[in-house]
Design an enzyme around this catalytic site. Structure first.
Site, PDB file in Angstrom:
ATOM      1  N   LEU A   1       0.805  -1.219   0.000  1.00 18.53           N
ATOM      2  CA  LEU A   1       0.000   0.000   0.000  1.00 18.53           C
ATOM      3  C   LEU A   1       0.839   1.271   0.000  1.00 18.53           C
ATOM      4  CD1 LEU A   1      -2.831  -1.088   2.463  1.00 18.53           C
ATOM      5  CD2 LEU A   1      -2.750  -1.266  -0.029  1.00 18.53           C
ATOM      6  N   CYS A   2       2.157   1.148  -0.165  1.00 19.31           N
ATOM      7  CA  CYS A   2       3.030   2.320  -0.248  1.00 19.31           C
ATOM      8  C   CYS A   2       2.975   2.941  -1.641  1.00 19.31           C
ATOM      9  CB  CYS A   2       4.476   1.936   0.065  1.00 19.31           C
ATOM     10  SG  CYS A   2       4.801   1.713   1.810  1.00 19.31           S
ATOM     11  N   HIS A   3       3.106   4.262  -1.673  1.00 24.62           N
ATOM     12  CA  HIS A   3       3.131   4.968  -2.948  1.00 24.62           C
ATOM     13  C   HIS A   3       4.521   4.884  -3.575  1.00 24.62           C
ATOM     14  CE1 HIS A   3      -0.204   6.796  -0.716  1.00 24.62           C
ATOM     15  NE2 HIS A   3      -0.749   7.033  -1.900  1.00 24.62           N
TER      16      HIS A   3
ATOM     17  N   MET B   1       8.509   4.814   5.346  1.00 23.47           N
ATOM     18  CA  MET B   1       8.636   3.404   4.984  1.00 23.47           C
ATOM     19  C   MET B   1       9.903   3.145   4.179  1.00 23.47           C
ATOM     20  SD  MET B   1       6.272   2.051   6.596  1.00 23.47           S
ATOM     21  CE  MET B   1       6.793   0.427   6.036  1.00 23.47           C
ATOM     22  N   GLU B   2      10.304   4.130   3.379  1.00 23.21           N
ATOM     23  CA  GLU B   2      11.544   3.956   2.614  1.00 23.21           C
ATOM     24  C   GLU B   2      12.756   3.894   3.540  1.00 23.21           C
ATOM     25  OE1 GLU B   2       8.491   4.871  -0.194  1.00 23.21           O
ATOM     26  OE2 GLU B   2       8.985   5.759   1.753  1.00 23.21           O
TER      27      GLU B   2
ATOM     28  N   ASP C   1      23.194 -11.899   6.355  1.00 20.89           N
ATOM     29  CA  ASP C   1      23.652 -12.849   5.346  1.00 20.89           C
ATOM     30  C   ASP C   1      25.175 -12.873   5.261  1.00 20.89           C
ATOM     31  OD1 ASP C   1      23.444 -14.611   3.031  1.00 20.89           O
ATOM     32  OD2 ASP C   1      23.984 -12.859   1.832  1.00 20.89           O
TER      33      ASP C   1
END
Length: 338
Positions: free
Chosen positions: A75-77, A111-112, A126
């Site tokens: 739902l992120c733009h 969010m980014e 990793d």
């Protein structure tokens, strides 16, 4: 109770319509920590793991993750990111991760920034799993955000333990324990920030400080016009020492001294003058440097010119006095009364 913005009145997931919002400059800073072992931290700092270029790989992965956020979080733009920076720091058994994302648009970049931290942290996992398969990515969180209708938001409460500077006990020693030493290297350069120039000063300072036992954050790179924001970023966790390079000359874009003076509680004019005099003895144009030094609370801030020679001069001046200076600022240090 506040409503969830991504759920409609029928309880269905939705993408928020931001078409009516005004474009503003948006900045978000997020952080996290990879909890591992002292052996892994030592190997990463020496770049001596079987998978080489550990931090470089994790940094690139974090930047790529930020750019793919709208594909990973449904739902992120989609955002036109103007900048993503990923930086690392160290404690005895942790690798700290911090990401800053910037854009100009109708919605934020929280969010980014968070995705950059998460992907960088998973990449670190990793890279180190052959030595420590039990490593844990922890504390992924938003620290600050700027822009939009709500303006500035900062995470409430004190800094978390993994990034906070431990309190310094007063004594009469001229030196501090290694656990007390934290430093930030800040680079003011529009060219380096834009990726059109190579940073030839920040890594030199970071290597020198690491060799002296400091836990180093950075180099943080900011364009000249954003150096005040860079200083605020560098001072966020009250480090023992902040050393900046660049932006100290007479050019109209050189604003590091003014931004620094606006934050200082007290100046240390002798330190800045000693650096200037050492440079001028070899290179007369060094007299044009307007760098300052001083205190912001218990943090020592020193401006150096943005050249390898200027950095060498700064290191030469700071080397013999740094331990005593930091001990005095912390409340200790030999201090004879006349």
């Amino acid at each position: 109770m506040s409503e969830l913005s991504h759920v409609d009145r029928e309880g269905r997931a939705r993408m928020v319509d931001v078409s009516a919002k005004t474009d503003t400059a948006r900045v978000a800073v997020a952080a996290g920590v990879l909890r591992t072992t002292a052996e892994v931290v030592a190997l990463v700092r020496a770049d001596d793991l079987p998978k080489a270029d550990v931090l470089s790989t994790a940094r690139i992965a974090g930047i790529a993750g930020a750019k793919k956020t709208s594909e990973l979080i449904p739902l992120c733009h989609q955002l036109a990111l103007s900048s993503v920076k990923v930086e690392f720091g160290f404690t005895d058994t942790d690798i700290t991760i911090e990401a800053t994302a910037k854009t100009k648009g109708p919605t934020g970049v929280e969010m980014e920034a968070l995705t950059a931290v998460a992907v960088a942290g998973l990449t670190l996992h990793d890279m180190v799993k052959a030595v420590d398969p039990a490593a844990t990515l922890d504390g992924v969180r938003l620290l600050t955000k700027e822009g939009g209708k709500r303006g500035h938001w900062e995470r409430p409460g004190a800094p978390e333990p993994e990034t906070a500077v431990p309190p310094v006990e007063q004594d009469e020693s001229d030196t501090l324990d290694d656990t007390d030493l934290s430093a930030v290297v800040l680079v003011a350069s529009t060219g380096v920030a834009a990726g059109t120039r190579e940073d030839t000063t920040g890594p030199v300072l970071a290597e020198w400080l690491t060799g002296r036992g400091f836990s180093v954050r950075g180099p943080l790179v900011y364009a000249d016009a954003e150096i005040a924001l860079g200083l605020a970023d560098a001072l966020r966790f009250a480090p023992s020492l902040v050393i900046s390079t660049g932006g100290t000359g007479a050019s109209p874009t050189d604003g590091t001294p003014e931004a620094t003076l606006a934050m200082l509680d007290r100046e240390l004019p002798g330190v800045a003058e000693a650096i200037r005099q050492r440079g001028t003895a070899k290179f007369p144009l060094a007299a044009l440097s307007r760098g300052v030094a001083g205190l912001v609370g218990r943090s020592v801030v020193v401006n150096l010119p943005g050249s390898p020679g200027g950095v060498r001069d700064g290191i030469a001046v700071l080397e013999p006095l740094l331990d005593h200076l930091l001990a005095q600022v912390a409340g200790g240090g030999a201090h004879d009364n006349a």
